[in-house]
Design a protein around this motif. Structure first.
Motif, PDB file in Angstrom:
ATOM      1  N   ASP A  17     -26.286 -17.651 -34.420  1.00 37.74           N
ATOM      2  CA  ASP A  17     -25.782 -17.627 -33.063  1.00 37.74           C
ATOM      3  C   ASP A  17     -24.282 -17.306 -33.009  1.00 37.74           C
ATOM      4  O   ASP A  17     -23.689 -17.268 -31.929  1.00 37.74           O
ATOM      5  N   GLY A  18     -23.673 -17.117 -34.169  1.00 38.08           N
ATOM      6  CA  GLY A  18     -22.260 -16.747 -34.199  1.00 38.08           C
ATOM      7  C   GLY A  18     -21.293 -17.897 -34.203  1.00 38.08           C
ATOM      8  O   GLY A  18     -20.122 -17.734 -33.882  1.00 38.08           O
ATOM      9  N   TRP A  19     -21.740 -19.101 -34.568  1.00 31.63           N
ATOM     10  CA  TRP A  19     -20.803 -20.216 -34.679  1.00 31.63           C
ATOM     11  C   TRP A  19     -20.160 -20.168 -36.039  1.00 31.63           C
ATOM     12  O   TRP A  19     -20.737 -19.696 -37.006  1.00 31.63           O
ATOM     13  N   ARG A  20     -18.936 -20.680 -36.081  1.00 32.46           N
ATOM     14  CA  ARG A  20     -18.160 -20.693 -37.309  1.00 32.46           C
ATOM     15  C   ARG A  20     -18.078 -22.135 -37.763  1.00 32.46           C
ATOM     16  O   ARG A  20     -17.825 -23.027 -36.950  1.00 32.46           O
ATOM     17  N   LEU A  21     -18.298 -22.393 -39.033  1.00 25.87           N
ATOM     18  CA  LEU A  21     -18.166 -23.762 -39.537  1.00 25.87           C
ATOM     19  C   LEU A  21     -16.680 -24.058 -39.688  1.00 25.87           C
ATOM     20  O   LEU A  21     -15.986 -23.383 -40.441  1.00 25.87           O
ATOM     21  N   VAL A  22     -16.182 -25.038 -38.943  1.00 25.88           N
ATOM     22  CA  VAL A  22     -14.777 -25.407 -39.116  1.00 25.88           C
ATOM     23  C   VAL A  22     -14.656 -26.306 -40.333  1.00 25.88           C
ATOM     24  O   VAL A  22     -13.964 -25.999 -41.279  1.00 25.88           O
ATOM     25  N   THR A  23     -15.351 -27.426 -40.280  1.00 24.60           N
ATOM     26  CA  THR A  23     -15.374 -28.282 -41.449  1.00 24.60           C
ATOM     27  C   THR A  23     -16.437 -29.360 -41.260  1.00 24.60           C
ATOM     28  O   THR A  23     -17.151 -29.372 -40.274  1.00 24.60           O
ATOM     29  N   MET A  24     -16.503 -30.235 -42.230  1.00 20.93           N
ATOM     30  CA  MET A  24     -17.352 -31.413 -42.114  1.00 20.93           C
ATOM     31  C   MET A  24     -16.476 -32.626 -42.366  1.00 20.93           C
ATOM     32  O   MET A  24     -15.543 -32.561 -43.145  1.00 20.93           O
ATOM     33  N   SER A  25     -16.774 -33.729 -41.680  1.00 15.13           N
ATOM     34  CA  SER A  25     -16.025 -34.955 -41.916  1.00 15.13           C
ATOM     35  C   SER A  25     -16.999 -36.042 -42.301  1.00 15.13           C
ATOM     36  O   SER A  25     -18.054 -36.163 -41.682  1.00 15.13           O
ATOM     37  N   ALA A  26     -16.638 -36.817 -43.290  1.00 15.71           N
ATOM     38  CA  ALA A  26     -17.466 -37.949 -43.656  1.00 15.71           C
ATOM     39  C   ALA A  26     -16.727 -39.219 -43.313  1.00 15.71           C
ATOM     40  O   ALA A  26     -15.508 -39.248 -43.239  1.00 15.71           O
TER      41      ALA A  26
END
Lengths: 409, 121, 122
Positions: free
Chosen positions: B22-31
């Motif tokens: 869908d064209g989303w960009r992964l910014v980051t993941m937070s734990a």
């Protein structure tokens, strides 16, 4: 053909900070690059468990020296969001001014280092000379050259007097003139272009899919800049991002060079439109009676010596102008504790910075998670390196403006 | 406050694939550790400067499917979470095996409030 | 070649853009956070600075009336100056000079008596 594995870094002349790349090369061509991190990991995020949320401002400022102001800005905006504080408009403008000054000095530092990376030392010196003027502005207005420490929760700690604003504008006018003299060299010199054009190509699709941020993304043709979301006063300044379509090291350096000029304009605009008023709002969050505990006296304080102020330290000349300082420091009163989660983003010189902060209603934050732009730019770097000449590796690594202490925190 | 979309363990990779297409960009993941035995993993996606966040809550010692085959950019952050919280990810494209920041002999997870021992994925 | 001539002439006619360091030293601007100074006579030993300090370099003992700062742990953020209720803390614009050994600022003041102690003394 036989392959050779060549270590690049952690100590390398072009790298101000330690990053190790394991380069697999065939003849002179890089086939594969694998990164190793962890040389400057300090665990600053963990400190939120023992320092209170106000003290964290000074800690997040030290995540990265070059963009300290923007780290503090991002953190403060997050806490303000959680606590529901509306920052006075003048404070927003002041944050914008100092943030843009930081961007200028960071970009100028990088442009110098980049010139040094391809062996153009005279250009390096010229950029750093201009940078020194920006550092002077910072020292005169914030009280320090790099770690300015002006942001507090609810506003800013210092104010600008009309004389200071005028002086900043004069200094910026000189810087702009000097910068424009250098534009011919950095943007159209034959030797510079020979080293940068077509080196480290990151296609438009790759840049987006690999999550590149900042000038790396904009150098590949994406008009994406977090300043467009209008944090601080950017919503009122009519900001337009700078885009280059070359997708190579040259495009990335051009983005940074043009952004430096744009920042000068933004500071001027912000000074001209800055409203009068308060610089800090009082903060009242969820109230909870929690008297702060004094710190235990550490062993290092056992050795107490009488401190004699040294009389040798005298200045022969006093070149800086004597500016009228606004009376007193304005410190916001912070009451209550943050309780909740927030995600905030600001545009650092290197790209998009993300803070995820979570408070649990006590004086310590539950979690402060920092995603710095270099962290996002390492995967694109790994995609840029294969296929390049070994001699171009320093230029390509530097073209993402790596800040390793940011990355590892 | 932060609005998050719930995410189940089975759907991690499907949602990532959906976002990617869908064209989303992964910014980051937070734990984040929420209590003694549970962790939050938040996936931050961005598209045209709007963000959406997926929250995945997992009990400790769960192996989360890695999204790095979909988003190559996730490899660093997944290795980092493994280092800091001991949450293992399966099939990371470039697995540092818990030694991105830490030395191999470190057994305790530095960001956990209760001690969680290092284990092999 | 003629492009350069203009630069050469300008450089010859303008003064040096660098300072002759030991003779001319660059001073600091007003408001520079240089050295932390405590006027211990005005200090009420409230410990605000000690609690707020991000680097925890200040130790205040309100019973003995001492104020001490580990000068090498101080990060010169100026938070203590902002929070001091009696404005006895200030920052001068000169740097602390380079030292060869660990320095601690140790100041002995008169501890503030509690009201009930004062009443008992009378």
């Amino acid at each position: 053909m036989a392959r050779t594995i060549l270590p690049f870094g952690p100590q390398h002349p072009v790298l101000p900070e330690p990053l190790h790349l394991k380069l697999t090369i065939e003849n002179e061509t890089v086939v594969e690059a694998l990164p190793t991190l962890g040389y400057v990991h300090r665990g600053l995020e963990k400190l939120c468990e023992i320092r209170d949320f106000n003290q964290m401002i000074q800690i997040v400022e030290r995540v990265c020296g070059i963009c300290s102001c923007l780290h503090a800005l991002c953190y403060c905006e997050g806490v303000e969001q959680i606590m529901g504080v509306e920052v006075p408009r003048r404070a927003k403008y002041l944050r914008t001014i100092w943030g843009e000054l930081h961007r200028m000095h960071s970009h100028l530092l990088w442009l110098g280092l980049f010139a040094d990376a391809f062996g153009f030392e005279s250009l390096f010196m010229q950029f750093w000379r201009i940078r020194e003027r920006i550092m002077d502005i910072m020292e005169a207005t914030c009280g320090n050259r790099v770690v300015v420490s002006v942001n507090v929760i609810g506003g800013v700690r210092r104010d600008l007097s009309p004389e200071q604003c005028q002086w900043i504008e004069e200094q910026l006018a000189i810087s702009e003139k000097e910068l424009k003299q250098l534009s011919d060299t950095i943007l159209s010199d034959y030797t510079v272009k020979k080293r940068t054009v077509g080196v480290g190509v990151l296609t438009k699709e790759q840049a987006y899919q690999l999550g590149a941020a900042g000038p790396t993304l904009r150098g590949s043709g994406w008009a994406q800049d977090v300043r467009q979301t209008g944090y601080a006063a950017f919503g009122e300044l009519g900001f337009e991002p700078i885009v280059e379509y070359g997708c190579d090291s040259y495009a990335r350096s051009a983005v940074r060079f043009r952004e430096t000029l744009q920042s000068i304009d933004l500071v001027r605009l912000a000074i001209a439109r800055m409203p009068a008023g308060e610089t800090a709002a009082d903060v009242a969050g969820a109230m909870e009676d929690d008297t702060p505990k004094p710190v235990s006296a550490g062993e290092r304080r056992d050795i107490m010596q009488a401190y004699n102020r040294d009389k040798r330290h005298r200045f022969v000349t006093a070149p800086p102008p004597n500016l009228d300082l606004p009376a007193g420091h304005v410190a916001a009163k912070v009451k209550g504790k943050p309780d909740g989660e927030a995600v905030t983003r600001v545009e650092q010189p290197r790209g998009e910075l993300l803070y995820y902060i979570k408070g649990n209603g006590s004086k310590n934050m539950e979690r402060v998670r920092i995603r710095t732009p270099t962290f996002a730019n390492i995967p694109p770097l790994l995609a840029m390196l294969p296929g390049c000449e070994l001699a171009d590796v320093p230029v390509i690594v530097l073209s993402i403006d790596p800040c390793i202490s940011c990355t590892e925190r | 406050m932060l609005e998050t979309l719930p995410l189940s363990l089975d759907a991690v990779r499907d949602v990532a694939k959906e976002c990617f297409d869908d064209g989303w960009r992964l910014v980051t993941m937070s734990a984040n550790q929420i209590d003694d035995a549970h962790f939050d993993v938040i996936y931050h996606y961005d598209k045209d400067l709007t963000m959406k966040h997926y929250r995945l809550t997992v009990p400790k010692e769960t192996v989360v499917p890695s999204i790095s085959p979909v988003y190559f950019a996730a490899l660093l952050v997944e290795n980092e979470i493994r280092d800091q919280f001991g949450i293992c990810f399966s099939d990371i494209v470039l697995d540092f095996g818990g030694a991105l920041y830490l030395e191999e002999e470190v057994r305790a997870m530095p960001f956990c409030k209760v001690s969680v021992a290092q284990k092999q994925s | 070649m003629f492009n350069m001539t203009k630069n050469v002439v300008t450089n010859l006619l303008t003064k040096s853009s660098t300072r002759l360091y030991p003779i001319a030293v660059r001073g600091h601007f007003e408001g520079f956070r240089g050295t932390l100074v405590c006027n211990v006579d005005e200090c009420i030993f409230c410990r605000s600075c000690m609690i707020k300090c991000p680097s925890q370099c200040i130790t205040v003992d309100n019973k003995a009336g001492t104020w001490a700062c580990d000068a090498m742990a101080c990060v010169y953020c100026g938070v203590c100056v902002d929070v001091c209720p009696t404005s006895c803390l200030s920052m001068t614009k000169e740097h602390r000079p380079v030292a060869t050994e660990h320095q601690t600022i140790f100041l002995q003041g008169v501890p503030k008596k509690k009201k009930k102690d004062e009443a008992a003394a009378e």
